[in-house]
Design an enzyme around this catalytic site. Sequence first.
Site, PDB file in Angstrom:
ATOM      1  N   ASP A  22      -1.723   3.196   5.159  1.00  0.00           N
ATOM      2  CA  ASP A  22      -1.253   3.542   6.352  1.00  0.00           C
ATOM      3  C   ASP A  22      -0.853   5.057   6.504  1.00  0.00           C
ATOM      4  O   ASP A  22      -0.862   5.820   5.366  1.00  0.00           O
ATOM      5  CB  ASP A  22       0.244   2.758   6.481  1.00  0.00           C
ATOM      6  CG  ASP A  22       1.109   3.118   5.478  1.00  0.00           C
ATOM      7  OD1 ASP A  22       0.698   3.090   4.320  1.00  0.00           O
ATOM      8  OD2 ASP A  22       2.341   3.207   5.803  1.00  0.00           O
ATOM      9  N   GLU A  51       3.361   1.919   3.415  1.00  0.00           N
ATOM     10  CA  GLU A  51       4.207   2.724   2.556  1.00  0.00           C
ATOM     11  C   GLU A  51       5.027   3.747   3.287  1.00  0.00           C
ATOM     12  O   GLU A  51       6.334   3.797   2.987  1.00  0.00           O
ATOM     13  CB  GLU A  51       3.253   3.696   1.552  1.00  0.00           C
ATOM     14  CG  GLU A  51       4.038   4.249   0.412  1.00  0.00           C
ATOM     15  CD  GLU A  51       4.382   5.534   0.785  1.00  0.00           C
ATOM     16  OE1 GLU A  51       5.235   6.209  -0.062  1.00  0.00           O
ATOM     17  OE2 GLU A  51       4.023   6.200   1.719  1.00  0.00           O
TER      18      GLU A  51
HETATM   19 ZN   LIG Z   1       1.581   8.830   0.862  1.00  0.00          ZN
END
Ligand SMILES: [Zn+2]
Length: 466
Positions: free
Chosen positions: A105, A169
């Site tokens: 992501d 994340e």
């Molecule tokens: Zn990162």
Amino acid sequence: MHRCRSAVLMGLVCLAATGTSRADSGTAPPPARELLRELVEINSTHAHGSTEAARALAARFLAAGFAPQDVTFLAPADHPSKGNLVVRLRGRGSGRPVLYIGHLDVVEARREDWSYDPFKLTEQDGWLYGRGVIDMKGQDVAMAIALMRLRQEGLQPARELIVAFTADEEAGGDANGVTWLLETHRGLIDAQLVINPDGGEAGVKQGRRLYVAVQTSEKYFLTFGIETTDKGGHSSRPTAANPIYRLATALTRLAQYRFPVHLTETTRQYFQRRAELETGQTQTDMRAVGLGNADQAAIERLSAVVETNIMLRTTCTATQIEGGHAENALPQRARATVQCRVIPGESPDSVQAALAAAVADPLVTFSTITPATPSPESPLSASLVRQVENAVHGLWPKVIVLPEMSPGASDSRFTRALGMPSYGIDALFDDLDDGRAHGRDERIGVQAFEQDVEFTYRLMKALGGS
Ligand SMILES: [Zn+2]
């Protein structure tokens, strides 16, 4: 579309098309640049999710000859757009696996803020621009190419190599891939050793490559609310019990409070090695701290610089304040938010006790706004450092390898908390004075990217063992 995409059906045609002259059995990986373009051009922000990127990578691994049972796509049933991909290169079974993790992501980017389309890979003057190139699609590509190359060579590593490309994340979100995989598919990614390029750092200053970090630990964060109250009243009849004044006094005491110096095995070595990059008094001071014989004056000088102060101790700082309810009323309440970044090994309770002692006012109360998820320091293994040094010096003989504790957090906190020693290692060199991760016009050097692809291959091969 990549010319090798059809290689699932026509492996040999693809092998010929990519011009490999090796007489081995494996399929050549796609060019790194082409894979980076594909990943950058798939929007994987929090809103879009990582499933499309994970599936595109899965297709690439299958095209490169990986068996379907070694390429596993997984998404939580309640978050189908937050897909993860786990790929393995089977080893000869001597020792438990080595796991690489990389998030797919990226942080949101708006076209109007950028000089280029953030979701196109643009080459300009030796740079590659695009959202995620440094954080961390560039490193994802390097890991993917490394694993594909190792398979192509047909040399079975001693230990199994696993790469997990994961979701969510950045958003700290509802479907963090590392957490979810550990909770639901631990067996798939259980490892003796974890490498997470996201926690690493390769620093350039004024065009000079300085160091590649081996990050063994991270400060953990913890947020307190501190508050004081009174019955209030009319502003024409002020009293000494005004909570705004009381809170202001408490905050002034906190501003003057400094946590004691707390060095760890990692930060001691950090200062010793970091000294090699410095000159004069700073070099002398860092050496003294590293050797454990710094005097108070040296500590004062290093504490005056943000970058070194945060390596020496836990820090807490006020981040928000509110109080009062009307311009003509005595306040009934005043409240501040204080965020702490804590050296691994210190407990949340000990941090709160230190703050309460500094405030020294029983009418100022503490509450926890965001509780901590502490994770331990991973042991600084000499053999790992040596392997990293070999890979680094093979490409950049003058670059030092620097043990490091990060002031911020990465997904390694989850693997460390479960007892898997984890190291942030990244050799995609980035300008320390021009950090663009999460910002506009994020970029990596064309050459830096090519070299990181090579570095990642060499280190992965060494860690797999022959
Ligand atoms: Zn990162």
